[in-house]
Design a protein around this motif. Sequence first.
Motif, PDB file in Angstrom:
ATOM      1  N   ALA A  92     -49.876  26.809 125.569  1.00 42.42           N
ATOM      2  CA  ALA A  92     -48.468  26.697 125.933  1.00 42.42           C
ATOM      3  C   ALA A  92     -48.169  25.387 126.647  1.00 42.42           C
ATOM      4  CB  ALA A  92     -48.066  27.877 126.820  1.00 42.42           C
ATOM      5  N   ASP A 332     -45.149  28.546 116.781  1.00 45.91           N
ATOM      6  CA  ASP A 332     -44.049  29.089 117.578  1.00 45.91           C
ATOM      7  C   ASP A 332     -44.007  30.615 117.531  1.00 45.91           C
ATOM      8  OD1 ASP A 332     -43.192  26.569 118.373  1.00 45.91           O
ATOM      9  OD2 ASP A 332     -41.923  26.323 116.591  1.00 45.91           O
ATOM     10  N   ALA A 333     -44.200  31.179 116.337  1.00 42.47           N
ATOM     11  CA  ALA A 333     -44.141  32.637 116.192  1.00 42.47           C
ATOM     12  C   ALA A 333     -45.301  33.309 116.927  1.00 42.47           C
ATOM     13  CB  ALA A 333     -44.158  33.014 114.715  1.00 42.47           C
ATOM     14  N   ALA A 336     -44.838  33.331 120.615  1.00 41.81           N
ATOM     15  CA  ALA A 336     -43.767  34.253 121.013  1.00 41.81           C
ATOM     16  C   ALA A 336     -44.099  35.697 120.660  1.00 41.81           C
ATOM     17  CB  ALA A 336     -42.459  33.842 120.353  1.00 41.81           C
ATOM     18  N   SER A 337     -45.358  35.993 120.427  1.00 40.27           N
ATOM     19  CA  SER A 337     -45.782  37.334 120.019  1.00 40.27           C
ATOM     20  C   SER A 337     -45.337  38.399 121.025  1.00 40.27           C
ATOM     21  CB  SER A 337     -47.308  37.385 119.888  1.00 40.27           C
ATOM     22  OG  SER A 337     -47.767  38.709 119.726  1.00 40.27           O
TER      23      SER A 337
END
Length: 557
Positions: A92, A332-333, A336-337
């Motif tokens: 991150a 990104d996905a 953002a889990s």
Amino acid sequence: MDPRPDSKSDPTALSKPQAGVTSTSKAAEAAQRPRRQDIMATIQDDDDRLLVRIGYTPVLSRHFSRWSTVSYAISILGVLGSVPATIGAPLASGGPATAVWAWFIGSFMAYCIASSVAELVSAYPTAGGMYYVTKHVVPPEHVAAWAWIIGWCNFLGQAAGVASLAYTISQMVLATAVMHSSLADGEPTFTPTALQTVLLAILVLCVFGCVCSFPTNWLHKIVLWFAPINITASVCICIALLVLTPNKQSAKWVFTEVMDGSGWGSRGFSFLLGFLSVAWTMTDYDGTTHMSEETHDAAIRGPVAIRLAILVSGVVGWMLTVTFCFCMSDYDAIMASPTGMPVAQIFFNAGGRTGGTAMWFFVILVQVFTGCSAMLANARMAWAFSRDGALPFSGFWARVNPLTNTPVNAVWLVVLFCSCLDLIGIGSTLTIVAIFNITAPALDLSYIAVIVAHRWYEGRVKFIPGPYTMGRWSKPVNAVAVTWVVFISVVLFFPTVRPVRPENMNYAVCVAGFIGLFSMVWWYAGARKTYTGPRTNDIIEELPPEDPDDILSDYDV
């Protein structure tokens, strides 16, 4: 016939000069006196005799062998469990290249710290670890104060680590439930509450406590399997992910992509924050030493296991980090889990619910191994601290259970204390995270404090080296270790996200300040009148000198 005195019948035989040695030549003297290897072999045959010379009466059973000691040292780091739990921070803050190269550099620095610790604990292999070493590296008039501070930093740092492991396992189990409750559109139908997470963490702590209450011979047989499962599962998971993951990232992206995800406006600073994962994982170096009074040949096997664990864990951890980065098909996905753990999403993307759960099971299992190993170290530290009268009701916590011949009371002291720490998570996530974040700096700073004291008082305090020593490399490696810990501690205390707000502030520095203030207030309020440092019979003797090159020549290290 062996011309040496019988060390079994004469407890001072090793330090007595042999009669009849009259030659003045160095070669003749060397030939006539017992070699260092012979002396250490005698000590290996009688570990309890060495413990008595250090000043403690042996009360625990020695069942840990070479391989169970190595397995324990590797399992207390537990990279297969720790890397997935912590890699989210470097990903991150700085992206994939930050995670990859921070781990590589951090592992080398961890080896320097571990080698410095191994050198000191080799001389005094007791359940107190670096806490006990303090007694022999500072002047007698300062021992009590130094030992008090080092002991509390070590105990609290380990306790925070055990509590965080239980809390993380709880989050991992609940993350699995979240993934299995997801609807077709990806939205989960189950979201765990803070109370559920904490209650499950306390249950996990009780499981740790039950395992750690076993007799030492049972623990030896159980721990033997920890490292093989850890390493084998890590290799298999890496292969499975690389085979099953479609649309893998390019090598250029993995090894060169550095981002500024921290918001500080500097990729360089974001890269520094990437050391959080390796710092949280590669710590508790003296955990193996806390099992010294239950280990055969502890003065040798402990230091060897510490260094070998760093090497193995460094390689396996880097392999896992690189693999996870390659398998981040949609950065990104995945970040953002809904699970809150990027690696869990990577597993489920690659293997689906069945395959992902199978791989995730081994991650949780290894994390349980790590938790059991960490609690063992913390319990033995609590026991050693109690027998020196440093804890309230020390007499009770220092008792050894007559049925298991292990310090069961100290084990459940740790369970109780860590449960109290985890309960804080019900009311404040920020506070519990701050407590967990203190683990690495508290432990590492306690190590380098002893290292600095050893070098600072080197001319005033007589330090008797053990069978493992770095020789001429000792001072340079110590310097690297101290410099790195000071540097990384500043990074660990720094806010990881900007703008800094109450909800994203790193409160670890506040917890560290509170621990320091509490221990000093308690010290001056009355502890200094009753606590005198490690309570030993000071009868340790110096082994005859020998050439440094000969010290470890007969041992596979």
